[in-house]
Design a protein around this motif. Sequence first.
Motif, PDB file in Angstrom:
ATOM      1  N   GLY A  35      -1.194   8.401  -3.453  1.00 28.59           N
ATOM      2  CA  GLY A  35      -2.074   8.191  -2.314  1.00 28.59           C
ATOM      3  C   GLY A  35      -2.373   9.483  -1.580  1.00 28.59           C
ATOM      4  N   PRO A  36      -3.410   9.478  -0.735  1.00 29.11           N
ATOM      5  CA  PRO A  36      -3.789  10.689   0.004  1.00 29.11           C
ATOM      6  C   PRO A  36      -2.738  11.092   1.028  1.00 29.11           C
ATOM      7  N   ALA A  37      -2.445  12.402   1.080  1.00 19.30           N
ATOM      8  CA  ALA A  37      -1.441  12.907   2.022  1.00 19.30           C
ATOM      9  C   ALA A  37      -2.014  13.058   3.427  1.00 19.30           C
ATOM     10  N   THR A  38      -3.328  13.156   3.539  1.00 18.43           N
ATOM     11  CA  THR A  38      -3.958  13.311   4.846  1.00 18.43           C
ATOM     12  C   THR A  38      -4.431  11.958   5.372  1.00 18.43           C
ATOM     13  N   GLY A  39      -4.831  11.938   6.625  1.00 16.78           N
ATOM     14  CA  GLY A  39      -5.326  10.709   7.219  1.00 16.78           C
ATOM     15  C   GLY A  39      -4.273  10.004   8.051  1.00 16.78           C
ATOM     16  N   VAL A  40      -4.681   8.893   8.651  1.00 20.09           N
ATOM     17  CA  VAL A  40      -3.844   8.159   9.592  1.00 20.09           C
ATOM     18  C   VAL A  40      -2.680   7.461   8.902  1.00 20.09           C
ATOM     19  N   ASN A  41      -2.894   6.983   7.705  1.00 15.75           N
ATOM     20  CA  ASN A  41      -1.911   6.131   7.050  1.00 15.75           C
ATOM     21  C   ASN A  41      -0.879   6.915   6.246  1.00 15.75           C
ATOM     22  N   PRO A  42       0.319   6.345   6.105  1.00 15.42           N
ATOM     23  CA  PRO A  42       1.349   6.990   5.285  1.00 15.42           C
ATOM     24  C   PRO A  42       1.101   6.755   3.803  1.00 15.42           C
ATOM     25  N   GLN A  43       1.754   7.554   2.980  1.00 22.40           N
ATOM     26  CA  GLN A  43       1.763   7.321   1.538  1.00 22.40           C
ATOM     27  C   GLN A  43       2.873   6.318   1.247  1.00 22.40           C
ATOM     28  N   VAL A  44       2.509   5.190   0.670  1.00 26.65           N
ATOM     29  CA  VAL A  44       3.475   4.116   0.430  1.00 26.65           C
ATOM     30  C   VAL A  44       3.310   3.598  -0.994  1.00 26.65           C
ATOM     31  N   GLY A  45       4.449   3.322  -1.638  1.00 27.75           N
ATOM     32  CA  GLY A  45       4.449   2.723  -2.959  1.00 27.75           C
ATOM     33  C   GLY A  45       5.260   1.440  -2.958  1.00 27.75           C
ATOM     34  N   CYS A  46       4.927   0.526  -3.877  1.00 27.20           N
ATOM     35  CA  CYS A  46       5.607  -0.767  -3.955  1.00 27.20           C
ATOM     36  C   CYS A  46       5.788  -1.164  -5.414  1.00 27.20           C
ATOM     37  N   VAL A  47       6.961  -1.692  -5.732  1.00 24.57           N
ATOM     38  CA  VAL A  47       7.264  -2.217  -7.063  1.00 24.57           C
ATOM     39  C   VAL A  47       7.739  -3.658  -6.908  1.00 24.57           C
ATOM     40  N   LEU A  48       7.172  -4.574  -7.698  1.00 23.45           N
ATOM     41  CA  LEU A  48       7.599  -5.971  -7.690  1.00 23.45           C
ATOM     42  C   LEU A  48       8.475  -6.235  -8.910  1.00 23.45           C
ATOM     43  N   LEU A  49       9.640  -6.862  -8.671  1.00 23.16           N
ATOM     44  CA  LEU A  49      10.597  -7.169  -9.734  1.00 23.16           C
ATOM     45  C   LEU A  49      10.803  -8.676  -9.830  1.00 23.16           C
ATOM     46  N   ASP A  50      11.024  -9.153 -11.069  1.00 22.49           N
ATOM     47  CA  ASP A  50      11.380 -10.564 -11.221  1.00 22.49           C
ATOM     48  C   ASP A  50      12.892 -10.719 -11.115  1.00 22.49           C
ATOM     49  N   ALA A  51      13.386 -11.925 -11.383  1.00 20.11           N
ATOM     50  CA  ALA A  51      14.806 -12.222 -11.199  1.00 20.11           C
ATOM     51  C   ALA A  51      15.707 -11.423 -12.140  1.00 20.11           C
ATOM     52  N   THR A  52      15.152 -10.929 -13.239  1.00 23.21           N
ATOM     53  CA  THR A  52      15.949 -10.152 -14.191  1.00 23.21           C
ATOM     54  C   THR A  52      15.894  -8.658 -13.893  1.00 23.21           C
ATOM     55  N   GLY A  53      15.141  -8.268 -12.862  1.00 28.03           N
ATOM     56  CA  GLY A  53      15.002  -6.854 -12.531  1.00 28.03           C
ATOM     57  C   GLY A  53      13.896  -6.159 -13.291  1.00 28.03           C
ATOM     58  N   THR A  54      13.079  -6.923 -13.976  1.00 28.59           N
ATOM     59  CA  THR A  54      11.951  -6.361 -14.733  1.00 28.59           C
ATOM     60  C   THR A  54      10.756  -6.124 -13.815  1.00 28.59           C
ATOM     61  N   VAL A  55      10.123  -4.965 -13.966  1.00 26.65           N
ATOM     62  CA  VAL A  55       8.932  -4.663 -13.176  1.00 26.65           C
ATOM     63  C   VAL A  55       7.778  -5.542 -13.640  1.00 26.65           C
ATOM     64  N   VAL A  56       7.172  -6.264 -12.708  1.00 27.44           N
ATOM     65  CA  VAL A  56       6.035  -7.121 -13.047  1.00 27.44           C
ATOM     66  C   VAL A  56       4.725  -6.614 -12.442  1.00 27.44           C
TER      67      VAL A  56
END
Length: 331
Positions: free
Chosen positions: A11-32
């Motif tokens: 994501g862009p380093a400039t601007g009002v908003n922060p750089q944020v990342g998200c990972v969703l995992l299922d019950a087995t810990g697998t990235v979905v």
Amino acid sequence: MRRALELAAHGPATGVNPQVGCVLLDATGTVVAEGWHRGSGTPHAEVDALSKVDTAVGLTAVVTLEPCNHTGRTGPCSEALVTAGVERVVYAVSDPGPTSAGGAARLRDAGLDVIAGVLAAEATEFQRAWLLATKLGRPFVTVKWASSLDGRAAAADGSSQWITGTASRQRVHEQRAANDAILVGTGTVFDDDPSLTARGDAGELLAEQPLPIVIGERQIPGTAKLWDHPRGVLETGSRNLEEILTWLFEQGIRRAFVEGGPTLASAFVAAGLVDEYLIYLAPKLLGGDRLAIGDIGVTHVGDARELRITAVEHLGNDILLVARPMTEAGH
């Protein structure tokens, strides 16, 4: 969480908003699914990731920043996670924003399992500029100067182009592009007539350009190159640094790059408003009294402004020192 930090960096380093990342995992810990924030007005990282699954019921969301709890140009991520049926939320750093904080409490109130502080130190360092700006209510301030090894910014006749080499000068252009605004004093405009654009190796304009801000009470000449800047130019008509920084924050400026000569740099240092120093050293000796930094209010060596060097980089025959105050502003 490390993967979420990698995503955030897209994501862009400039601007009002922060750089944020998200990972969703299922019950087995697998990235979905994965997501990141692409800039103001676009879906936040959590919503971006949620949009890539048919159902999020029972999933775990791993996020670099506490999900927001307010409605701005987009809705609150806390509500989006609750509505989607996410079971657990893991985040690294709490949101210091006075209006956006509170997402963790909302999630817990809705019955979600919430875990905070995972890789907090790494995430805080990654998002240091945005977090500090949000906490202090002013832009993160970087002061840059170039000098000879004996600390001179110019020769006795005032000439200063070029103390450093081409590699250093190109790095400065890249750093300009990584900031929302570039600050200079009226003296620099009158003496040097800078363009303050961010340019590439071939002299082309880079895609990201900082907004030039002129600090001082004098009006700059109508013939100044700054009037041709692609972002225009903003004259503050003031030398009150704290008021200027507060106003810039209100205008959405989160990163300010001070490149205005010894007078302005010294004023920021003396006021304790510097969060990062970029010091370019050229292997030259100039002598004389044209110092890169003037009076900063230190009369005894015991009162020296203590810095911590965080990086050293060789650029051609020059050295770039990156440093920060030993005591972070606001702590």
